[in-house]
Scaffold this motif. Structure first.
Motif, mmCIF file in Angstrom:
data_model
loop_
_atom_site.group_PDB
_atom_site.id
_atom_site.type_symbol
_atom_site.label_atom_id
_atom_site.label_comp_id
_atom_site.label_asym_id
_atom_site.label_seq_id
_atom_site.Cartn_x
_atom_site.Cartn_y
_atom_site.Cartn_z
ATOM 1 N N ARG A 168 0.892 3.245 -5.172
ATOM 2 C CA ARG A 168 0.134 4.473 -4.903
ATOM 3 C C ARG A 168 -0.194 5.193 -6.209
ATOM 4 N N ASP A 200 0.810 -1.214 0.000
ATOM 5 C CA ASP A 200 0.000 0.000 0.000
ATOM 6 C C ASP A 200 0.847 1.269 0.000
ATOM 7 N N ARG A 255 -2.982 3.418 -8.019
ATOM 8 C CA ARG A 255 -4.296 3.715 -7.418
ATOM 9 C C ARG A 255 -4.784 5.088 -7.874
ATOM 10 N N GLY A 261 -7.590 -0.601 -4.365
ATOM 11 C CA GLY A 261 -6.799 -1.589 -3.625
ATOM 12 C C GLY A 261 -7.254 -3.000 -3.917
#
Length: 194
Positions: free
Chosen positions: A59, A53, A62, A74
């Motif tokens: 990142r 994450d 995302r 996610g």
């Protein structure tokens, strides 16, 4: 990361692999009655998720997701990364994907006495759909997204995730190629320190 990546990243230790799969089904402090190495596998699972994450490549991936998919990025990326790992498993492992998948399911069946009910149900699903090897097929990924979408508590677009991910296929392959070696090194170092 999803079930294939967690099992793969646990290395050659069957108890760590079991803990790696249990990680999505155990919340809070792992039961002290579990074998110590299985509990370490659960902690490894959580460390892998935290590393994933926080990784800049993940990142950025995302952030590239457009609403309404960004909220579920996610989930979508975890399964898609398992797809990429499964599709190219021979580049990452000397063991063929089908053999790895069968072996993992056999290990889980052997440990059924200590599996939570949710994982027992998921194991049955894994058996029916030849998971995690089945993640190599986009159709199986679409089926996984449909199932995940139904299990979420609110209306969501997860079932429609495959076309969104396919539209970014080249970028996501680069993301995975840049990120996954870092994750593998992190997992290896974490295991070495246990």
């Amino acid at each position: 990361m999803n079930v294939l990546a967690h099992a793969y990243l646990a290395g050659g230790d069957a108890e760590l692999r079991l803990g790696g799969v249990l990680g999505d089904f155990v919340h809070g402090t792992p039961d002290p009655a579990l074998p110590p190495r299985v509990r370490e596998g659960i902690h490894l699972h959580r460390a892998i998720d935290t590393f994933t994450d926080a990784h800049p490549e993940v990142r950025a991936a995302r952030e590239r997701m457009q609403p309404p998919f960004r909220r579920y990025a996610g989930i979508l990326l975890d399964v898609w990364f398992d797809h990429l790992l499964a599709r190219d498993f021979a580049a990452w492992s000397d063991m063929p994907l089908d053999a790895f998948s069968r072996s993992l399911r056999a290990e889980l069946h052997a440990a059924e006495a200590i599996l939570p009910d949710g994982l027992k149900r998921f194991l049955s699903y894994m058996d029916r759909h030849d998971l995690p090897a089945g993640y190599a097929n986009v159709e199986r990924v679409a089926g996984a997204f449909a199932g995940l979408s139904q299990r979420l508590s609110r209306a969501n677009p997860v079932a429609d995730g495959v076309p969104v991910l396919q539209a970014q296929a080249a970028e996501l392959e680069r993301t995975f190629a840049n990120f996954f070696p870092d994750l593998r090194r992190f997992a290896e170092a974490r295991i070495a320190g246990m």
